[in-house]
Design a protein around this motif. Sequence first.
Motif, PDB file in Angstrom:
ATOM      1  N   GLU A 121      -6.796   2.931  -7.740  1.00  0.00           N
ATOM      2  CA  GLU A 121      -7.408   1.978  -6.826  1.00  0.00           C
ATOM      3  C   GLU A 121      -7.010   0.561  -7.203  1.00  0.00           C
ATOM      4  OE1 GLU A 121     -11.603   2.517  -6.814  1.00  0.00           O
ATOM      5  OE2 GLU A 121     -11.522   4.455  -5.778  1.00  0.00           O
ATOM      6  N   TYR A 122      -6.916  -0.286  -6.189  1.00  0.00           N
ATOM      7  CA  TYR A 122      -6.667  -1.703  -6.410  1.00  0.00           C
ATOM      8  C   TYR A 122      -7.597  -2.516  -5.521  1.00  0.00           C
ATOM      9  CZ  TYR A 122      -3.943  -1.460  -2.059  1.00  0.00           C
ATOM     10  OH  TYR A 122      -3.542  -1.277  -0.757  1.00  0.00           O
ATOM     11  N   LYS A 123      -7.780  -3.784  -5.881  1.00  0.00           N
ATOM     12  CA  LYS A 123      -8.635  -4.682  -5.105  1.00  0.00           C
ATOM     13  C   LYS A 123      -7.756  -5.661  -4.333  1.00  0.00           C
ATOM     14  CE  LYS A 123     -12.671  -4.644  -8.171  1.00  0.00           C
ATOM     15  NZ  LYS A 123     -13.580  -5.481  -8.986  1.00  0.00           N
ATOM     16  N   LYS A 128       0.637   3.987  -3.035  1.00  0.00           N
ATOM     17  CA  LYS A 128       0.262   5.389  -2.829  1.00  0.00           C
ATOM     18  C   LYS A 128       1.346   6.352  -3.281  1.00  0.00           C
ATOM     19  CE  LYS A 128      -3.040   4.590   0.903  1.00  0.00           C
ATOM     20  NZ  LYS A 128      -3.323   4.686   2.357  1.00  0.00           N
ATOM     21  N   ASP A 159       0.827  -1.211   0.000  1.00  0.00           N
ATOM     22  CA  ASP A 159       0.000   0.000   0.000  1.00  0.00           C
ATOM     23  C   ASP A 159       0.864   1.266   0.000  1.00  0.00           C
ATOM     24  OD1 ASP A 159      -2.800   1.066   0.208  1.00  0.00           O
ATOM     25  OD2 ASP A 159      -1.966   1.971   2.013  1.00  0.00           O
TER      26      ASP A 159
END
Length: 298
Positions: A272-274, A265, A261
């Motif tokens: 966005e990611y899942k 960022k 993360d």
Amino acid sequence: MDEMLLKVNGLTKRYESFKLDGVSFQIPRGYIMGFIGQNGSGKSTTIKCIMNLIRYDAGEIHMFGQTDSQQPEKLKNRIGYVSEEPHFYDDMTVEWTGRFVGSFYTTWDDALFRKLLARFQVDRKKKAKELSRGMKVKLSLALAMAHHPELLILDEPTSGLDPVIRSELLDVFLEIIQNENCSIFFSSHISTDIEKVADYITIIHNGRIVASTDKLTLLDQSKVIKADNRYRNASIEAELSNLKVNDYGYSGITSDIRSFDRVWKSNFPEGEYKVEKLALDELLVRIAGIKGEQLCAN
């Protein structure tokens, strides 16, 4: 610290076309460890080394705090073992087989053996050759349990069985460890069996340990990341193992979501990611592209 019933350290066995390469793991008392990997990954070789059925080239094996060369008969009296392919005298009955096997153990409990046969619905009057594959496995398990072992070592006990019998055996494993004095080490290539009952999981691939840790840590730390191809660069790829790319996007595995993360960022603050939980079977499918240190290996 939990008492370790079995410690394997640096176990090595060389063949012409295969090498068991520095295998290490340990099992605390009162737990189930699933030993999982593809067929040919080294599961049976490891177990045969532990059981002293084949000689290994390097490493150490400690059971109940002793090496496997110290008082081997006393150690084996505390172990129950089921091989990958159970072998019996075909023309002898189940009852005779119990008497024969029981003669090798000072702690043999014939009443318990009969109770287990009844529980597993194995006819003690039948000859071994009249038993189905499932009934032979149940007989093997009854023989392994009837001398009150502290450690059960089972090599692919559910392989080739129908789902009903497999589920029944897994329930038996869970019952066994209610007595916190006993631990179970069982190998399988069936990930659903391992995931159902194991407290700890050791994964072996091509003769090497990829991961050995408790199940919750392994599955909770391993996450699948999915994102659009627009959000992809060398920094992101360096955070992922087993990267898969297609026209719709890419996916990969991380064992450190916080690190991923932070990198995400810093590269794509607006993107966005899942994140998806990684099931054990998917982990095994992807295993060839996963490095051991990325999966919480010891």
